[in-house]
Design an enzyme around this catalytic site. Structure first.
Site, PDB file in Angstrom:
ATOM      1  N   LYS A 131       0.685  -1.550  -0.257  1.00 22.35           N
ATOM      2  CA  LYS A 131       0.384   0.064  -0.115  1.00 22.35           C
ATOM      3  C   LYS A 131       1.200   1.114  -0.100  1.00 22.35           C
ATOM      4  O   LYS A 131       1.859   1.042   0.346  1.00 22.35           O
ATOM      5  CB  LYS A 131      -0.980  -0.137   0.997  1.00 22.35           C
ATOM      6  CG  LYS A 131      -1.686   1.084   1.901  1.00 22.35           C
ATOM      7  CD  LYS A 131      -2.926   0.905   0.314  1.00 22.35           C
ATOM      8  CE  LYS A 131      -3.220   2.368   0.626  1.00 22.35           C
ATOM      9  NZ  LYS A 131      -4.247   2.772  -0.355  1.00 22.35           N
ATOM     10  N   CYS A 164      -2.440  10.335  -6.134  1.00 22.82           N
ATOM     11  CA  CYS A 164      -3.655   9.837  -5.397  1.00 22.82           C
ATOM     12  C   CYS A 164      -4.142  10.633  -5.170  1.00 22.82           C
ATOM     13  O   CYS A 164      -3.695  12.330  -5.095  1.00 22.82           O
ATOM     14  CB  CYS A 164      -3.412   9.505  -3.735  1.00 22.82           C
ATOM     15  SG  CYS A 164      -4.628   9.139  -2.677  1.00 22.82           S
TER      16      CYS A 164
HETATM   17  O1  RRO Z   1      -5.872   5.759  -0.382  1.00 21.04           O
HETATM   18  C1  RRO Z   1      -6.564   5.754  -1.418  1.00 21.04           C
HETATM   19  O2  RRO Z   1      -7.763   6.317  -1.607  1.00 21.04           O
HETATM   20  C2  RRO Z   1      -5.905   5.648  -3.092  1.00 21.04           C
HETATM   21  C3  RRO Z   1      -4.486   5.778  -3.356  1.00 21.04           C
HETATM   22 BR1  RRO Z   1      -3.469   6.346  -1.868  1.00 21.04          BR
HETATM   23  C4  RRO Z   1      -4.347   6.009  -4.931  1.00 21.04           C
HETATM   24  O3  RRO Z   1      -3.206   6.121  -5.327  1.00 21.04           O
HETATM   25  N1  RRO Z   1      -5.237   5.691  -5.266  1.00 21.04           N
HETATM   26  C5  RRO Z   1      -6.791   5.355  -5.170  1.00 21.04           C
HETATM   27  O4  RRO Z   1      -7.048   5.400  -5.831  1.00 21.04           O
HETATM   28  N2  RRO Z   1      -7.054   5.076  -3.773  1.00 21.04           N
END
Ligand code: RRO
Length: 309
Positions: free
Chosen positions: A45, A128
């Site tokens: 993650k 993100c």
């Molecule tokens: O954690 C998120 O909400 C998230 C991330 Br970091 C990302 O890079 N892409 C996404 O769709 N969700």
């Protein structure tokens, strides 16, 4: 049997399929399970300096054509992932650490410690879409270049960028110049299509809670956008920069399309969440079958080979 192994920036992957950052890869248990699975790599993650609970729930919603999420970077914090990396490397497949940040200054802090922990590759997430008030860095070439300049000298393993989808060649060309100037080793295209909105007409509501229901779109519905970005960057770099294709891969044919457009490997997000770790065996069987049917013995044989009319 067709050869599904692949190489990204000199690192060998036992198969070209792996999890996308965010999909079943937050906790130690999830990451160890990816290690035991047929995933061709273990992708963490995206991590921040401090641990985060993420956005309020519901924050993920799967629907027929894909998914929408606004997870908000729930993660254990980079120190926990740095400690875990030596254990994750025991599975004999590459470990890719995904580095994020809430501020520009966070990126070098995380990069230094994570790089020292010895992942096989580092993916810097510039895309993100789900932190309220924080724009996607990858849509700002100057901000992207500032962050790349901060971390590039600190990272000694192959360093890639996870980019947002672009919808105009001018934006891809602007980013290509930054990438070429700064010496990036691979790209991961694409992150979710940010700030989309899914509505439930029966309940007359949005389907996720954060940001009034706006979130990142993933799954089958985004495949043409993902393919377009894989193809555009493959052509801009004349096939010389390895690309991980992410977005809309539901079956082996989808993976084949990504490879035809120029991907050297592919990542699975929505369908991994929906189907679980068994998805990797299915995708291997399906991709092997289509490659064999078409007379290709490996990924390199058809990578980037899509014909224009
Ligand atoms: O954690 C998120 O909400 C998230 C991330 Br970091 C990302 O890079 N892409 C996404 O769709 N969700």
């Amino acid at each position: 049997m067709t050869d599904l192994t692949t190489t990204i920036a000199g690192v060998r992957f036992p198969t070209c399929f792996m999890n996308a950052a965010g999909a079943l890869c937050v906790t130690r248990e999830e990451l160890m399970a990816l290690g035991r699975s047929r995933s061709g790599a273990i992708v963490t993650k995206s991590m921040t300096v401090e641990p985060r609970q993420g956005n309020p729930e519901p924050r993920y919603h799967g629907f027929a054509g894909g998914s929408i999420n606004s997870m908000g970077l729930p993660n254990l914090g980079y120190r926990a992932y740095a400690e875990m990396i030596p254990d994750l490397k025991q599975f004999g497949k590459p470990v890719i650490a995904s580095v994020a940040g809430l501020r520009e200054e966070d990126f070098p802090v995380i990069a230094t410690v994570i790089n020292a922990a010895g992942p096989d590759l580092i993916e810097v997430n510039l895309s993100c879409p789900n932190i309220p008030g924080k724009p996607q860095i990858g849509y700002d070439p100057d901000a992207s270049e500032r962050i790349i300049k901060l971390v590039r000298p600190l990272i000694t393993v192959p360093m890639g960028l996870k980019l947002p989808p672009y919808f105009d060649p001018a934006h891809q060309e602007a980013m290509q110049k930054v990438i070429a100037r700064q010496g990036i080793d691979f790209l991961n295209l694409i992150n979710s299509v940010g700030n989309a909105l899914v509505v439930d007409p029966d309940r007359e509501t949005v389907v996720i809670k954060p940001k009034g229901g706006f979130g990142g779109l993933g799954g089958a519905i985004i495949k043409p956008v993902a393919l377009a970005n894989v193809r555009a960057f493959y052509k801009l770099f004349e096939g010389r920069l390895p690309i991980i294709g992410t977005g809309g891969i539901v079956n082996g044919v989808d993976a084949f399309e990504h490879i035809l457009c120029g991907a050297s490997a592919v990542q699975i997000g929505t369908v991994l969440v929906e189907e679980g770790l068994e998805v990797f065996a299915r995708l291997e069987t399906e991709l092997s079958a289509i490659l064999a049917r078409k007379g290709y013995s490996s990924i390199v044989d058809c990578r980037g080979a899509v014909r224009e009319l």
